[in-house]
Design an enzyme around this catalytic site. Structure first.
Site, PDB file in Angstrom:
ATOM      1  N   GLU A  95     -24.902  -8.787 -26.350  1.00 58.54           N
ATOM      2  CA  GLU A  95     -25.759  -9.313 -26.008  1.00 58.54           C
ATOM      3  C   GLU A  95     -27.260  -8.401 -26.571  1.00 58.54           C
ATOM      4  O   GLU A  95     -27.231  -6.707 -26.272  1.00 58.54           O
ATOM      5  CB  GLU A  95     -26.500  -9.650 -24.401  1.00 58.54           C
ATOM      6  CG  GLU A  95     -25.055 -10.841 -23.851  1.00 58.54           C
ATOM      7  CD  GLU A  95     -25.721 -11.525 -22.687  1.00 58.54           C
ATOM      8  OE1 GLU A  95     -24.489 -11.688 -21.886  1.00 58.54           O
ATOM      9  OE2 GLU A  95     -26.391 -10.670 -22.357  1.00 58.54           O
ATOM     10  N   CYS A 108     -34.352  -5.560 -27.131  1.00 57.15           N
ATOM     11  CA  CYS A 108     -32.858  -4.605 -26.390  1.00 57.15           C
ATOM     12  C   CYS A 108     -31.877  -4.676 -27.031  1.00 57.15           C
ATOM     13  O   CYS A 108     -31.534  -5.860 -27.042  1.00 57.15           O
ATOM     14  CB  CYS A 108     -33.543  -5.850 -25.291  1.00 57.15           C
ATOM     15  SG  CYS A 108     -32.945  -4.597 -23.563  1.00 57.15           S
ATOM     16  N   CYS A 115     -19.869  -1.300 -19.317  1.00 58.26           N
ATOM     17  CA  CYS A 115     -20.525  -0.115 -18.934  1.00 58.26           C
ATOM     18  C   CYS A 115     -19.319   0.904 -17.609  1.00 58.26           C
ATOM     19  O   CYS A 115     -19.411  -0.119 -17.063  1.00 58.26           O
ATOM     20  CB  CYS A 115     -22.372  -0.058 -18.438  1.00 58.26           C
ATOM     21  SG  CYS A 115     -22.676   2.059 -17.940  1.00 58.26           S
ATOM     22  N   CYS A 119     -23.696   0.972 -11.892  1.00 57.95           N
ATOM     23  CA  CYS A 119     -24.454   1.154 -11.237  1.00 57.95           C
ATOM     24  C   CYS A 119     -25.082  -0.129 -10.527  1.00 57.95           C
ATOM     25  O   CYS A 119     -24.109  -1.116 -10.481  1.00 57.95           O
ATOM     26  CB  CYS A 119     -26.362   1.282 -11.741  1.00 57.95           C
ATOM     27  SG  CYS A 119     -25.733   2.755 -13.228  1.00 57.95           S
ATOM     28  N   CYS A 122     -27.162  -3.954 -11.253  1.00 57.91           N
ATOM     29  CA  CYS A 122     -26.471  -3.984 -12.290  1.00 57.91           C
ATOM     30  C   CYS A 122     -25.306  -4.818 -13.434  1.00 57.91           C
ATOM     31  O   CYS A 122     -24.082  -4.268 -12.760  1.00 57.91           O
ATOM     32  CB  CYS A 122     -26.886  -2.685 -14.307  1.00 57.91           C
ATOM     33  SG  CYS A 122     -25.995  -2.681 -15.605  1.00 57.91           S
ATOM     34  N   CYS A 344     -33.902  -7.513 -17.831  1.00 58.05           N
ATOM     35  CA  CYS A 344     -33.133  -6.840 -16.875  1.00 58.05           C
ATOM     36  C   CYS A 344     -32.189  -6.480 -17.048  1.00 58.05           C
ATOM     37  O   CYS A 344     -32.198  -7.035 -15.446  1.00 58.05           O
ATOM     38  CB  CYS A 344     -34.049  -5.228 -16.941  1.00 58.05           C
ATOM     39  SG  CYS A 344     -35.455  -5.316 -17.633  1.00 58.05           S
TER      40      CYS A 344
HETATM   41  N1  SAH Z   1     -27.711   2.175 -19.486  1.00 57.94           N
HETATM   42  C1  SAH Z   1     -29.137   2.420 -19.351  1.00 57.94           C
HETATM   43  C2  SAH Z   1     -29.813   1.542 -20.464  1.00 57.94           C
HETATM   44  C3  SAH Z   1     -29.354   0.138 -20.082  1.00 57.94           C
HETATM   45  S1  SAH Z   1     -29.873  -0.700 -18.680  1.00 57.94           S
HETATM   46  C4  SAH Z   1     -29.526   3.046 -18.431  1.00 57.94           C
HETATM   47  O1  SAH Z   1     -29.547   2.651 -16.834  1.00 57.94           O
HETATM   48  O2  SAH Z   1     -30.798   3.402 -18.684  1.00 57.94           O
HETATM   49  C5  SAH Z   1     -31.721  -0.830 -18.682  1.00 57.94           C
HETATM   50  C6  SAH Z   1     -32.550  -0.775 -17.594  1.00 57.94           C
HETATM   51  O3  SAH Z   1     -32.253  -1.965 -17.163  1.00 57.94           O
HETATM   52  C7  SAH Z   1     -32.061   0.735 -16.452  1.00 57.94           C
HETATM   53  O4  SAH Z   1     -33.551   0.768 -16.301  1.00 57.94           O
HETATM   54  C8  SAH Z   1     -31.585  -0.497 -16.058  1.00 57.94           C
HETATM   55  O5  SAH Z   1     -31.419   0.477 -14.804  1.00 57.94           O
HETATM   56  C9  SAH Z   1     -32.756  -1.820 -15.183  1.00 57.94           C
HETATM   57  N2  SAH Z   1     -31.576  -3.020 -15.253  1.00 57.94           N
HETATM   58  C10 SAH Z   1     -30.031  -2.936 -14.360  1.00 57.94           C
HETATM   59  N3  SAH Z   1     -29.814  -3.601 -13.727  1.00 57.94           N
HETATM   60  C11 SAH Z   1     -31.364  -4.194 -13.614  1.00 57.94           C
HETATM   61  C12 SAH Z   1     -31.654  -5.658 -13.041  1.00 57.94           C
HETATM   62  N4  SAH Z   1     -30.499  -5.983 -12.318  1.00 57.94           N
HETATM   63  N5  SAH Z   1     -32.637  -5.700 -11.881  1.00 57.94           N
HETATM   64  C13 SAH Z   1     -33.542  -5.164 -13.324  1.00 57.94           C
HETATM   65  N6  SAH Z   1     -33.560  -4.331 -13.944  1.00 57.94           N
HETATM   66  C14 SAH Z   1     -31.898  -3.530 -13.951  1.00 57.94           C
HETATM   67 FE1  SF4 Z   2     -24.841   1.287 -17.131  1.00 59.36          FE
HETATM   68 FE2  SF4 Z   2     -26.365  -0.419 -15.673  1.00 59.36          FE
HETATM   69 FE3  SF4 Z   2     -25.762   1.770 -14.825  1.00 59.36          FE
HETATM   70 FE4  SF4 Z   2     -27.424   1.152 -17.650  1.00 59.36          FE
HETATM   71  S1  SF4 Z   2     -27.964   0.442 -15.846  1.00 59.36           S
HETATM   72  S2  SF4 Z   2     -26.172   3.103 -16.641  1.00 59.36           S
HETATM   73  S3  SF4 Z   2     -26.227  -0.969 -18.187  1.00 59.36           S
HETATM   74  S4  SF4 Z   2     -23.869   0.184 -14.947  1.00 59.36           S
END
Ligand code: SAH
Ligand code: SF4
Length: 386
Positions: A95, A108, A115, A119, A122, A344
């Site tokens: 996406e 974005c 991934c 995390c 996410c 996000c």
């Molecule tokens: N992998 C990279 C870039 C993609 S995630 C990273 O982790 O930085 C982009 C941003 O969205 C990151 O700061 C991530 O922590 C945040 N993010 C992920 N899941 C989220 C959620 N459910 N609500 C708000 N922000 C989120």
């Molecule tokens: Fe991967 Fe999501 Fe963690 Fe970014 S926030 S490193 S996309 S698992």
């Protein structure tokens, strides 16, 4: 190289295109002409490249193609955002999201299908990892956004003024392709975005961050999300490998390599009852006291099957105030496009997981909703429709 044995010029940087033309016994400046056709005028058909002779066009058609991923879904949000799904070579769907604001338009961009870093907050991480995107698949997102938004029209200001590598995936785990795609984004013969307007967001792949200065001078965002190693390791497994001190050192090193004065953005997703306590804000203020930065607070965006909750408005305000009183510049990211599952952390595409994590995710979706999902379902979007 494509399945037909032809070279795909769509993801080639200027340097690679020059080498390609030299190897063909042609003048290297052809690279500049082709770059402009593809990325400034949106032209993918050699026959339409009128400043290139017919004989060279015929030669190009024999050995090369210009192929970008297809857009397979197109969602428009009530707030003006767009989300598009592209299908990549591995069969997964990823996406990209366009976010218009006063005076700028931010795209974005995704760097991976899924991934591996898992995390806990996410949606992309819940899917596991499928594949790295090619340069053409990454730059193709910017190409498509321009195409869809009229950005290739002559003399028109381009709708995408900023790119953030904050879509699906961890950009620094697809290092070479992301660096080349960024070079194209910043090339004046392609998209001409300034280094201040292209941001790499990382969860902290330290060795890659340490070498990044040799490849680019793009802006940096660090996904921190916790003020201490204990909590960060609980919500971001990568912290066990590269703890906070190492991450901040690597970020310092990168910022020191830049020739202008810029500071990184610290991203901090606020999750109710997990990392949003006042003491977390105070600890964060202490942690970052010798680390020049801006702080961007992102209230957690819920997605189906996550038990986490978004904090209340007042706890976000409290958290912000503590940091501001400690002297930090703090912004709170407003939630956009959550009606189309594009905020996000809600990005899931439809990833064929190689770690089986998405199978478990799907099973849980099925048992909790009573609906049957298959691997092509976009769970976040589907959940919004339930
Ligand atoms: N992998 C990279 C870039 C993609 S995630 C990273 O982790 O930085 C982009 C941003 O969205 C990151 O700061 C991530 O922590 C945040 N993010 C992920 N899941 C989220 C959620 N459910 N609500 C708000 N922000 C989120
Ligand atoms: Fe991967 Fe999501 Fe963690 Fe970014 S926030 S490193 S996309 S698992």
């Amino acid at each position: 190289m494509t399945a037909t044995g032809k070279t795909n010029l769509a993801g080639m940087t200027k340097a690679r295109l020059r080498d390609f033309f030299i190897a063909l016994d042609e003048k290297p400046f052809r690279a500049e002409q082709v770059l402009k056709w593809i990325h400034q005028r949106g032209v993918l058909d050699f026959d339409a490249m009128t400043d290139i002779s017919k004989s060279l066009r015929d030669k190009l058609k024999e050995v090369a193609v210009i192929e970008l991923p297809d857009i397979v879904e197109d969602y428009a949000s009530a707030d003006g955002c767009h989300k598009w799904l592209i299908e990549v070579a591995s069969g997964s769907r990823v996406e990209m999201v366009f976010i218009p604001e006063a005076g700028r338009g931010t795209l974005c961009v995704s760097s991976q299908a899924g991934c591996s870093l898992d995390c806990s907050f996410c949606a992309t991480g819940k899917q596991g990892f499928n594949s790295n995107l090619t340069v053409a698949e990454i730059i193709g997102q910017l190409w498509w956004a321009n195409k869809k938004l009229g950005g290739f029209a002559e003399k028109k200001e381009r709708p995408v003024s900023n790119v953030v590598m904050m879509g699906m995936g961890e950009p620094l785990l697809n290092f070479d392709n992301v660096m080349e795609a960024i070079a194209l984004m910043m090339d004046d013969l392609a998209y001409g975005l300034s280094k201040r307007k292209v941001t790499v967001s990382t969860s902290g792949v330290v060795p890659a961050l340490e070498k990044m200065k040799d490849y680019t001078d793009a802006s940096l965002a660090i996904s921190l999300h916790a003020p201490n190693d204990e909590l960060r390791s609980q919500i971001m497994p990568i912290n066990k490998r590269y703890p906070i001190a190492q991450l901040l050192d690597a970020a310092r090193g990168y910022m020191a390599s830049l020739k202008d004065k810029r500071v990184p953005v610290i991203e901090y997703t606020l999750i109710a009852g997990v990392n949003d306590h006042r003491q977390h804000a105070r600890d964060l203020a202490v942690l970052l006291k010798d680390f020049p930065c801006k702080i961007n607070l992102i209230p957690f965006n819920p997605f189906s099957l996550s038990d986490y909750r978004r904090p209340s408005g007042s706890s976000v305000t409290n958290f912000r105030q503590i940091l501001q009183q400690a002297g930090y510049t703090v912004t709170v990211r407003t939630t956009r496009a959550d009606d189309i599952g594009a905020a996000c952390g809600q990005l899931v595409g439809a990833v064929e997981d190689q770690t089986r994590r998405s199978g478990r995710y799907r099973q849980r979706a099925q048992s909790e909703t009573g609906k049957v999902f298959d691997s092509t379902d976009n769970l976040a979007v589907t959940a919004d429709r339930l």
